[in-house]
Structure formats: structure tokens, C-alpha cells
Design a protein around this motif. Structure first.
Motif, PDB file in Angstrom:
ATOM      1  N   GLU A 129      45.665  40.140  38.117  1.00 43.27           N
ATOM      2  CA  GLU A 129      46.092  42.134  38.099  1.00 43.27           C
ATOM      3  C   GLU A 129      46.582  42.489  36.831  1.00 43.27           C
ATOM      4  N   MET A 130      45.761  43.475  36.307  1.00 47.28           N
ATOM      5  CA  MET A 130      46.202  44.116  35.144  1.00 47.28           C
ATOM      6  C   MET A 130      46.644  45.312  35.502  1.00 47.28           C
ATOM      7  N   HIS A 131      47.547  45.668  34.672  1.00 45.69           N
ATOM      8  CA  HIS A 131      48.422  47.058  34.755  1.00 45.69           C
ATOM      9  C   HIS A 131      47.743  48.268  34.343  1.00 45.69           C
ATOM     10  N   GLY A 132      48.299  49.273  34.652  1.00 47.38           N
ATOM     11  CA  GLY A 132      47.745  50.637  34.006  1.00 47.38           C
ATOM     12  C   GLY A 132      47.986  50.781  32.731  1.00 47.38           C
ATOM     13  N   ILE A 202      45.928  27.369  39.462  1.00 46.76           N
ATOM     14  CA  ILE A 202      44.792  28.159  40.166  1.00 46.76           C
ATOM     15  C   ILE A 202      43.322  27.434  40.158  1.00 46.76           C
ATOM     16  N   ASP A 203      42.731  27.762  40.982  1.00 48.18           N
ATOM     17  CA  ASP A 203      41.403  27.099  41.337  1.00 48.18           C
ATOM     18  C   ASP A 203      40.193  27.840  40.544  1.00 48.18           C
ATOM     19  N   PRO A 204      39.639  27.215  39.140  1.00 45.89           N
ATOM     20  CA  PRO A 204      38.768  27.951  38.635  1.00 45.89           C
ATOM     21  C   PRO A 204      37.773  28.431  39.522  1.00 45.89           C
ATOM     22  N   ASP A 205      37.322  27.867  40.648  1.00 44.84           N
ATOM     23  CA  ASP A 205      36.097  28.416  41.383  1.00 44.84           C
ATOM     24  C   ASP A 205      36.344  29.487  42.419  1.00 44.84           C
ATOM     25  N   ARG A 206      37.632  29.728  42.456  1.00 43.83           N
ATOM     26  CA  ARG A 206      38.201  30.794  43.485  1.00 43.83           C
ATOM     27  C   ARG A 206      39.361  31.849  42.956  1.00 43.83           C
ATOM     28  N   LEU A 207      38.572  32.560  41.977  1.00 43.64           N
ATOM     29  CA  LEU A 207      39.348  33.658  41.314  1.00 43.64           C
ATOM     30  C   LEU A 207      38.751  35.144  41.778  1.00 43.64           C
ATOM     31  N   GLY A 208      39.625  35.847  41.607  1.00 44.38           N
ATOM     32  CA  GLY A 208      39.638  37.564  41.694  1.00 44.38           C
ATOM     33  C   GLY A 208      40.276  38.274  40.927  1.00 44.38           C
ATOM     34  N   PHE A 209      39.757  39.458  40.463  1.00 44.67           N
ATOM     35  CA  PHE A 209      40.564  40.309  39.368  1.00 44.67           C
ATOM     36  C   PHE A 209      40.501  41.572  40.082  1.00 44.67           C
ATOM     37  N   THR A 210      41.784  42.314  39.728  1.00 45.29           N
ATOM     38  CA  THR A 210      41.797  43.625  40.152  1.00 45.29           C
ATOM     39  C   THR A 210      42.761  44.430  39.011  1.00 45.29           C
ATOM     40  N   GLY A 211      42.725  45.819  39.326  1.00 44.10           N
ATOM     41  CA  GLY A 211      43.659  46.514  38.514  1.00 44.10           C
ATOM     42  C   GLY A 211      43.372  47.829  38.729  1.00 44.10           C
ATOM     43  N   TYR A 212      44.688  48.734  38.389  1.00 47.39           N
ATOM     44  CA  TYR A 212      44.674  50.239  38.900  1.00 47.39           C
ATOM     45  C   TYR A 212      44.489  50.859  37.606  1.00 47.39           C
ATOM     46  N   TYR A 214      43.906  52.088  34.033  1.00 44.08           N
ATOM     47  CA  TYR A 214      43.389  51.072  32.856  1.00 44.08           C
ATOM     48  C   TYR A 214      43.065  49.705  33.251  1.00 44.08           C
ATOM     49  N   GLY A 215      44.082  49.126  34.523  1.00 42.83           N
ATOM     50  CA  GLY A 215      43.792  48.120  35.030  1.00 42.83           C
ATOM     51  C   GLY A 215      42.319  47.923  35.638  1.00 42.83           C
ATOM     52  N   GLY A 216      41.872  49.298  36.335  1.00 39.89           N
ATOM     53  CA  GLY A 216      40.423  49.206  37.006  1.00 39.89           C
ATOM     54  C   GLY A 216      39.674  49.219  35.599  1.00 39.89           C
ATOM     55  N   LEU A 217      39.727  49.918  34.468  1.00 34.60           N
ATOM     56  CA  LEU A 217      38.830  49.987  33.352  1.00 34.60           C
ATOM     57  C   LEU A 217      38.630  48.468  32.986  1.00 34.60           C
ATOM     58  N   MET A 218      39.727  47.594  33.188  1.00 39.02           N
ATOM     59  CA  MET A 218      39.821  46.255  32.451  1.00 39.02           C
ATOM     60  C   MET A 218      38.987  45.451  33.528  1.00 39.02           C
ATOM     61  N   THR A 219      39.147  45.778  35.156  1.00 33.73           N
ATOM     62  CA  THR A 219      38.219  45.127  35.822  1.00 33.73           C
ATOM     63  C   THR A 219      36.833  45.433  35.694  1.00 33.73           C
ATOM     64  N   ASN A 220      36.299  46.467  35.179  1.00 31.63           N
ATOM     65  CA  ASN A 220      34.989  46.844  35.035  1.00 31.63           C
ATOM     66  C   ASN A 220      34.683  45.887  33.551  1.00 31.63           C
ATOM     67  N   VAL A 221      35.326  46.084  32.648  1.00 32.28           N
ATOM     68  CA  VAL A 221      35.014  45.004  31.576  1.00 32.28           C
ATOM     69  C   VAL A 221      34.967  43.699  31.887  1.00 32.28           C
ATOM     70  N   PHE A 229      35.054  35.339  37.779  1.00 37.57           N
ATOM     71  CA  PHE A 229      35.623  35.673  38.858  1.00 37.57           C
ATOM     72  C   PHE A 229      34.709  36.067  39.987  1.00 37.57           C
ATOM     73  N   ARG A 230      35.079  35.459  41.205  1.00 37.93           N
ATOM     74  CA  ARG A 230      33.961  35.560  42.473  1.00 37.93           C
ATOM     75  C   ARG A 230      34.205  36.913  42.970  1.00 37.93           C
ATOM     76  N   ALA A 231      35.229  37.647  42.825  1.00 35.56           N
ATOM     77  CA  ALA A 231      35.159  38.948  43.467  1.00 35.56           C
ATOM     78  C   ALA A 231      36.213  39.803  42.461  1.00 35.56           C
ATOM     79  N   ALA A 232      36.069  41.293  42.709  1.00 33.47           N
ATOM     80  CA  ALA A 232      36.979  42.031  41.663  1.00 33.47           C
ATOM     81  C   ALA A 232      37.021  43.389  42.464  1.00 33.47           C
ATOM     82  N   VAL A 233      38.140  44.118  42.217  1.00 32.01           N
ATOM     83  CA  VAL A 233      38.085  45.470  42.755  1.00 32.01           C
ATOM     84  C   VAL A 233      38.735  46.446  41.780  1.00 32.01           C
TER      85      VAL A 233
END
Length: 327
Positions: A129-132, A202-212, A214-221, A229-233
């Protein structure tokens, strides 16, 4: 500042709160001599403060502790009350502070939450998770906004990350994404993920990413530049960079942090004629968006600053893996 500074009764000494890394402490500034003294050295973060009649009161919290109230003379306070017992029944684990290698010799700090009984060698499914901000950071402070502990309780390793561009690590670190959003900070995060994979955490085959935000911007990037990453919010992330940048200019960054040789008002007016170079086969429209986002904060300054300064010669490139030019 997160906590407003307070003058003493004679207006000779200012008490102020400042962050260093992931902690936040109280300092005393002598207005006459300019001497700055550290009053507290907390394991967590100072979240609120007040002074009256020569007495000081503040609250200290941590990622696993909602808060303890301290009061007394500056330098000799005592614990008065605590609400930490409100979460005692949940046995919240203490988050592990990590300092990992970043991009091109940099570093990334953050906190790792592990499931109950897990170790750093268990190759766990993980959420990054990335911060704002980006002019912010994750500190050792209580929050009920994010479900890190809940996710950890459900079997995930959670790493909340502070790449370059955040506060608490000095001016050079803060300036790391100046006119360069979503580039070198993205590389920092990927380097930190690599380090956690190499450690076996961490397992490289079971990764997710999220952020709020600016963290949401980073998720988009992230989802437009890598498929690891298998999932992202993306939470409150934006993708219409031009309009968003108008309300998210770099007014937060002091002018002394301006990049030498670059004029912050050097921005083209015919932005519809900008073309992306150095971006091959974008995986989505977001990839192209991320590519030309680098200089967008510079363009935003035109709308929030003195119009008279907007007559400078346009800059021709922005640092980072993507750059822009006139077509």
C-alpha cells in the motif's frame, strides 16, 4: 503541520511538532538564538498537543496503540490516561519497521504487518500500500482508516511503503518526485517488493496493490506498467491528470526546493499538441497517461500562480523514464 506550533507565555519559545522518518516528536525553538532542542523521543508519534499555564499535554500513539495522554512540565511529563486497552482483546501485533533498498541506491522505509504466528520467511500472499500526498508518509501512528491489521489477521502480509517524495526524510527526498509523479517513486516501490520477495517474506505469485488519493494514482500507474500484481484497488485515485493537477499543485513545496535551472512556470499552453516519447506498446490508456504525467504538476502551476510569470520559455523535458516533447 499536522499539529499547530504553540508559543510560550512570553512568546520567546515556540513548541512545534516535526517528523523524522516514521516518528513524530516535539521540539523547542528559541526565537532569540534559533536553537532547536528535541523535547521528546517517542517510539510512536505525537498526535496532538496543547499548552496552558506552563504545562504541556500531548497524545502519543502507534500503529498498534490508539493513544496515551501525557501531561506535565515540558521535559518531565507523565502518563495520565490511555485508551490502549480498548484494543487489547484483539492482540494487535506490533508492526515491523523495515528499511529496504530503493531505486538507484535509494532507500524505502515502511511497516510490515504479518498474520498471527507468521514469520518474515513464510512466503505469504501480500498487499503493498502506497500513501497519499505524495507529500506525506506512513508513520508509526494509530489510524482506524485503513484495514492493515484486519488483512493481516486474514492471512496477508501487508507492507505500507514510503518511497521518495514523502515527508520526514529531508528536502532532497521530498523533492524526489518534483515534476516527476509516478516515476522514480514507482521504481522505489518495485525495488522494495523485489527485496521482500528475495527475503522470502512474500509470494511473488500472490501480490496485490492498493493506495488512497496519490496512492490511488500510484495504483493506476502500477497496473499500467507491470503485471506482477494479481489484484489492485485504486482508492480515490485520479486518472484525468490535467484537471486534477490544477487543485494539486506544488504549492506545498517551499520555493527553496525549486529545481535549479528549471522555472516552475515553464509550461506549454498547447498541451493538446504534446506527444509521448519513450513509451512503447502501452498496455492501456493509463500507461499513456502515466507517461505524460511527469510534467503535469509544472503545467498546473500556471493556473495557481502569478500569471505574469507564465510567459517564460517552455521547458522541453522532465526527468524520469518518460519524457514529453512538442509534436
Amino acid at each position: 503541520p499536522a499539529v499547530a506550533p504553540i508559543w510560550d507565555a512570553e512568546s520567546r519559545v515556540m513548541y512545534l511538532v516535526a517528523s523524522e522518518g516514521t516518528t513524530r516528536d516535539l521540539y523547542k525553538l528559541d526565537a532569540g538564538s534559533g536553537k532547536l532542542d528535541n523535547i521528546t523521543k517517542l517510539a510512536g508519534s505525537l498526535d496532538s498537543m496543547n499548552m496552558a499555564g506552563g504545562a504541556l499535554a500531548y497524545v502519543e500513539s502507534a500503529l498498534d496503540k490508539p493513544g496515551t495522554l501525557y501531561a506535565g512540565k515540558p521535559g518531565s511529563v507523565k502518563a495520565i490516561q490511555s485508551v490502549n486497552d480498548a484494543v487489547a482483546e484483539y492482540n494487535l501485533p506490533e508492526a515491523r519497521k523495515l528499511r529496504l533498498p530503493g531505486h538507484e541506491g535509494g532507500f524505502v522505509e515502511g511497516f510490515l504487518f504479518l498474520p498471527p504466528g507468521a514469520t518474515e520467511n513464510d512466503k505469504l500472499p501480500a498487499i503493498i500500500e502506497m500513501h497519499g500526498g505524495p507529500y506525506s508518509r506512513y508513520g508509526n501512528a494509530w489510524t482506524s482508516r485503513y484495514p492493515w491489521q484486519v488483512l493481516a489477521k486474514n492471512g496477508f502480509a501487508v507492507f505500507i511503503v514510503n518511497p521518495r517524495g514523502g515527508t520526514g526524510y529531508g528536502a532532497e527526498f521530498l523533492q524526489g518526485v518534483y515534476r516527476n509523479f509516478g516515476t522514480d517513486d514507482f521504481q522505489d516501490i518495485m525495488a522494495a517488493v523485489d527485496a521482500l520477495v528475495e527475503r522470502g517474506t512474500i509470494d511473488p505469485d500472490r501480490l496485490g496493490f492498493t493506495g488512497y488519493s496519490y496512492g490511488g494514482l500510484m495504483t493506476n500507474v502500477v497496473v499500467s506498467r507491470t503485471d506482477r500484481f494479481r489484484a489492485a484497488v485504486s482508492i480515490a485515485g485520479f486518472r484525468v491528470a490535467y484537471s486534477e493537477s490544477v487543485s494539486n499543485s506544488l504549492s506545498e513545496v517551499p520555493r527553496r526546493m525549486e529545481v535549479p535551472g528549471l522555472n516552475r512556470f515553464s509550461i506549454p499552453t498547447d498541451t493538446d499538441r504534446l506527444s509521448v516519447v519513450g513509451c512503447s506498446e502501452p498496455s492501456s490508456s493509463l500507461d499513456a497517461w502515466a507517461a505524460w504525467f511527469s510534467p503535469v504538476s509544472a503545467r498546473a502551476s500556471r493556473f495557481t500562480s502569478n500569471a505574469a510569470s507564465a510567459t517564460s520559455t517552455p521547458s522541453t523535458a522532465a526527468d524520469g523514464p518518460y519524457r514529453w516533447t512538442r509534436s
